[in-house]
Motif scaffolding. Structure first.
Motif, short mmCIF file in Angstrom:
data_model
loop_
_atom_site.label_atom_id
_atom_site.label_comp_id
_atom_site.label_asym_id
_atom_site.label_seq_id
_atom_site.Cartn_x
_atom_site.Cartn_y
_atom_site.Cartn_z
N ASP A 186 67.81 -41.19 53.70
CA ASP A 186 67.51 -41.54 55.08
C ASP A 186 67.51 -43.06 55.29
N THR A 187 66.95 -43.79 54.34
CA THR A 187 66.73 -45.24 54.53
C THR A 187 67.76 -46.12 53.84
N GLN A 214 67.25 -47.12 50.92
CA GLN A 214 66.47 -47.90 49.94
C GLN A 214 66.79 -47.42 48.52
N ALA A 232 63.92 -36.82 57.42
CA ALA A 232 63.35 -38.06 56.88
C ALA A 232 62.66 -37.75 55.56
N HIS A 233 62.45 -38.80 54.77
CA HIS A 233 61.70 -38.68 53.51
C HIS A 233 62.41 -37.79 52.48
N GLY A 236 67.23 -43.56 48.75
CA GLY A 236 66.81 -42.94 50.00
C GLY A 236 68.00 -42.52 50.84
#
Ligand code: 2AM
Ligand code: CA
Ligand code: CA
Ligand code: CA
Length: 262
Positions: A122-123, A125, A99-100, A120
């Motif tokens: 992971d996300t 975004q 993550a991150h 991102g």
């Protein structure tokens, strides 16, 4: 090619990068130490940089590439069109947290940042910076007029973030953080910049590399952050130096603080 079209390409490539990372999550990441056990690289760092290089060369055969993992042309100057690439930013987060971590791409022309993306892994975004046009969070224009409100804040009203700094070293940045609301260390330079651009923090300090700062400088221009070294001098993107990034009011407060300590 227009900057908007370049931005679209960047987002397409970053999505493909995320798909590759997602597919590789369950496999052996091939983790290796670079300079220390805190400085890691995985097989995916290299794979993504090679992928970006291939795509960049396909669409922009004359552009040069500067990438952290050395798969590009390792441009020594910013003359002409230069891509600055950090395939995985926050590799230690990736390895230990899954993550991150983000991927970052920036295109500079004659030393001036044109388009930059922090995406991102992971996300999913995305924060896109289009010079002279605007910044876009997940495709939606950021309201940059909001920034004038944020710009009024003073040091004691904001969170500070930092990366890779000797917190107990000469510069006493830990002491500085006591003049802020608090210190955050995200472990991902790209996320530091996202937090600053979204007003979640008000001050960001680092001592990192061109690929850590390339998108940040484009965003800073759009958001109105002042960016200098710790002496208040302009940055040279290609040098590794201390970087101080904040709205002008806080920037000045920090410079005053640093000057008072030396
Ligand atoms: P990286 O993951 O791309 O290497 C972590 O503190 C942040 O600092 C990350 O954005 C990381 O980028 C960056 N960084 C740059 N050089 C580093 C180094 N030698 N060791 C650890 N982190 C480094
Ligand atoms: Ca690294
Ligand atoms: Ca990296
Ligand atoms: Ca990095």
């Amino acid at each position: 090619m227009e900057n908007k079209a370049i931005a679209k390409l960047m987002v397409t490539w970053a999505k493909e990068a995320k798909a590759r990372v997602d597919a590789g999550l369950d496999q052996d990441l091939g983790v290796q130490e670079k300079t220390s056990s805190r400085d890691l690289v995985t097989v995916l760092d290299g794979e993504l940089e090679r992928f970006y290089r291939q795509e960049i060369k396909k669409h922009f055969p004359n552009d040069r590439i500067l990438g952290e993992e050395g798969q590009g042309d390792q441009a020594q100057s910013l003359e002409g069109a230069v891509w600055i690439v950090d395939p995985i930013d926050g590799t230690l987060n990736f390895v230990k947290q899954r993550a991150h971590y983000v991927t970052m791409l920036a295109r500079y022309v004659d030393g001036i940042g044109q388009v930059g993306l922090i995406y991102g892994l992971d996300t999913g975004q995305s924060l896109l910076a289009l010079a002279k046009e605007g910044a876009y969070l997940n495709g939606q224009a950021l309201d940059l007029s909001r920034q004038s409100e944020l710009a009024e804040a003073s040091l004691d009203q904001v969170l500070m973030s930092t990366e890779a700094l000797p917190l107990d070293g000469d510069l006493e940045l830990y002491q500085l953080s006591k003049s802020t609301l608090g210190l955050r260390i995200f472990g991902c330079a790209g996320l530091d910049v996202v937090h600053l651009a979204l007003g979640r923090t008000g001050l960001y300090l680092n001592q990192l590399y061109p690929w850590d700062n390339a998108v940040a400088l484009i965003l800073a221009d759009l958001c109105g952050f002042k960016v200098t070294d710790f002496k208040g001098q302009p940055l040279n993107l290609l040098d590794r130096q201390y970087v101080l990034m904040a709205y002008p009011k806080i920037h000045q407060q920090v410079l005053n603080y640093l000057r008072s300590r030396t």
